[in-house]
Design an enzyme around this catalytic site. Structure first.
Site, short mmCIF file in Angstrom:
data_model
loop_
_atom_site.label_atom_id
_atom_site.label_comp_id
_atom_site.label_asym_id
_atom_site.label_seq_id
_atom_site.Cartn_x
_atom_site.Cartn_y
_atom_site.Cartn_z
N VAL A 31 18.44 -7.05 24.75
CA VAL A 31 18.35 -8.52 24.78
C VAL A 31 19.42 -9.14 23.89
O VAL A 31 19.37 -10.32 23.58
CB VAL A 31 16.94 -8.98 24.32
CG1 VAL A 31 15.88 -8.54 25.31
CG2 VAL A 31 16.60 -8.45 22.92
N HIS A 34 14.84 -7.29 30.25
CA HIS A 34 13.90 -7.76 29.24
C HIS A 34 14.28 -9.13 28.66
O HIS A 34 13.79 -9.52 27.61
CB HIS A 34 13.76 -6.73 28.11
CG HIS A 34 13.10 -5.46 28.57
ND1 HIS A 34 13.06 -4.29 27.82
CD2 HIS A 34 12.43 -5.17 29.73
CE1 HIS A 34 12.41 -3.35 28.50
NE2 HIS A 34 12.03 -3.85 29.66
N CYS A 61 10.39 -22.38 27.86
CA CYS A 61 9.17 -23.11 27.48
C CYS A 61 7.96 -22.18 27.55
O CYS A 61 7.86 -21.33 28.45
CB CYS A 61 8.97 -24.31 28.39
SG CYS A 61 7.51 -25.26 27.94
P1 OAD Z 1 14.33 3.04 21.87
O1 OAD Z 1 14.45 2.65 20.44
O2 OAD Z 1 13.00 3.39 22.39
O3 OAD Z 1 15.30 4.29 22.15
C1 OAD Z 1 16.62 4.30 21.73
C2 OAD Z 1 17.26 5.58 22.24
O4 OAD Z 1 18.64 5.53 21.93
C3 OAD Z 1 16.71 6.86 21.62
O5 OAD Z 1 16.42 7.79 22.66
C4 OAD Z 1 17.84 7.37 20.74
O6 OAD Z 1 17.91 8.79 20.69
C5 OAD Z 1 19.04 6.80 21.46
N1 OAD Z 1 20.22 6.58 20.61
C6 OAD Z 1 20.28 6.24 19.31
N2 OAD Z 1 21.56 6.08 18.93
C7 OAD Z 1 22.33 6.30 20.02
C8 OAD Z 1 23.72 6.26 20.27
N3 OAD Z 1 24.60 5.95 19.33
N4 OAD Z 1 24.16 6.54 21.53
C9 OAD Z 1 23.27 6.86 22.52
N5 OAD Z 1 21.95 6.89 22.33
C10 OAD Z 1 21.47 6.62 21.10
O7 OAD Z 1 15.01 1.86 22.72
P2 OAD Z 1 14.83 1.54 24.27
O8 OAD Z 1 14.70 2.76 25.07
O9 OAD Z 1 15.91 0.59 24.62
O10 OAD Z 1 11.33 -3.76 24.92
O11 OAD Z 1 13.45 0.77 24.25
C11 OAD Z 1 12.97 0.20 25.44
C12 OAD Z 1 12.23 -1.08 25.15
O12 OAD Z 1 11.23 -0.85 24.15
C13 OAD Z 1 13.08 -2.18 24.54
O13 OAD Z 1 13.81 -2.93 25.51
C14 OAD Z 1 12.06 -3.05 23.90
C15 OAD Z 1 11.18 -1.99 23.25
O14 OAD Z 1 9.86 -2.34 23.05
C16 OAD Z 1 11.04 -5.04 24.77
O15 OAD Z 1 11.30 -5.65 23.74
C17 OAD Z 1 10.40 -5.66 25.95
#
Ligand code: OAD
Length: 265
Positions: free
Chosen positions: A110, A140, A148
């Site tokens: 986001v 997201h 709103c």
């Molecule tokens: P996460 O925090 O769940 O996962 C981040 C991932 O990135 C992990 O698997 C890490 O191993 C990996 N990672 C960390 N550093 C990295 C790098 N330099 N290069 C590549 N990978 C790396 O984040 P998301 O999967 O994005 O939702 O989480 C999904 C959703 O959960 C988010 O959009 C958010 C959250 O609740 C909402 O806010 C609706």
């Protein structure tokens, strides 16, 4: 030595698959922005959900209960994001989108950094960014938009929010209700049209590149499975294993900032 050679081979094979695919879908998560200085959600030490309780900050109930606290947190995140720049991973994806009109990016992030990267790359390449912006699907929502809490009003917004009292929170010019960050909270529906486009792209793309996501949050985490179910292949970029790792034809263990520029050439 053997491992290094095989890593190179995996990267080469994945790169060839991406290059030859008629359509490519890229799915990103917070890990892609980690090298820009934005914390992920689930990393055990500095992940946001290791330090904050989502039910107190990222639900419609939390906003009804204490809009000042929710706005204070989102305003801090928004200001932090506005101080960050796209990293080489964002820029590689942006160049790829500008050069490959059939490519679609679906991001769970986001922070607006994919859009900013498209703007920067388009400028550097002497191209217009608009058409590529249309292929950045922010599943997201965006920290840089408000909407709103009652009606359909929404707008881009980067201004600081004074969350000291509910009277100073931003309100809707149409109906007077409180404005809220235009991000999807737990328990809320995703935008149906955006989701449809994302799944159509996932099904129609012979290659899905999934980078920097723990692949734990659905429906985003189901997109790579849609590519697989339609007979396509998966490239995964992540330093850690995820539930998708075993199904990835090419698994690249490392950082998105280093690997995406090598993959998307
Ligand atoms: P996460 O925090 O769940 O996962 C981040 C991932 O990135 C992990 O698997 C890490 O191993 C990996 N990672 C960390 N550093 C990295 C790098 N330099 N290069 C590549 N990978 C790396 O984040 P998301 O999967 O994005 O939702 O989480 C999904 C959703 O959960 C988010 O959009 C958010 C959250 O609740 C909402 O806010 C609706």
């Amino acid at each position: 030595m053997g491992d290094v050679a095989s890593e190179t081979e995996v990267l080469q094979a994945a790169r060839a698959a991406v290059e030859n695919a008629e359509r490519v879908v890229i799915v990103t998560g917070a890990g892609v922005s980690a090298e820009s200085g934005i914390p992920t959600f689930r990393d055990p030490e500095d992940g946001l959900w290791a330090r904050f309780k989502p039910e107190e900050l990222a639900t419609p109930q939390a906003f009804s209960r204490d809009p000042c606290r929710v706005w204070e947190w989102y305003d801090l995140r928004r200001r932090a994001v506005l101080a960050c720049q796209p990293n080489p991973g964002h820029l590689a994806i942006a160049r790829f989108l500008l050069e490959k009109p059939s490519a679609i990016l679906v991001t769970q992030n986001v922070d607006g950094l994919h859009d900013l990267a498209v703007e920067i790359q388009a400028d550097a390449m002497g191209m217009r960014p608009d058409e590529a912006f249309d292929r950045v699907l922010a599943l997201h929502g965006s920290l840089l938009h408000v909407r709103c809490s009652e009606c359909t009003y929404d707008r881009p917004d980067r201004s600081p929010v004074d969350a000291g009292a509910s009277e100073t929170l931003p309100s809707c010019p149409d109906c007077g209700a409180l404005l809220r960050p235009a991000v999807v909270w737990f328990g809320e529906m995703l935008d149906w049209e955006t989701l449809e486009r994302a799944f159509e792209a996932a099904r129609a793309s012979p290659v899905c590149v999934v980078a920097g996501t723990s692949a734990l949050v659905h429906p985003a985490a189901s997109l790579p499975a849609a590519t697989l179910a339609a007979g396509g292949d998966l490239v995964e970029i992540n330093p850690r294993n995820t539930p998708l790792s075993g199904r990835a034809r090419w698994r690249l263990a490392g950082s998105a900032g280093q690997l995406l520029p090598k993959l998307l050439v």
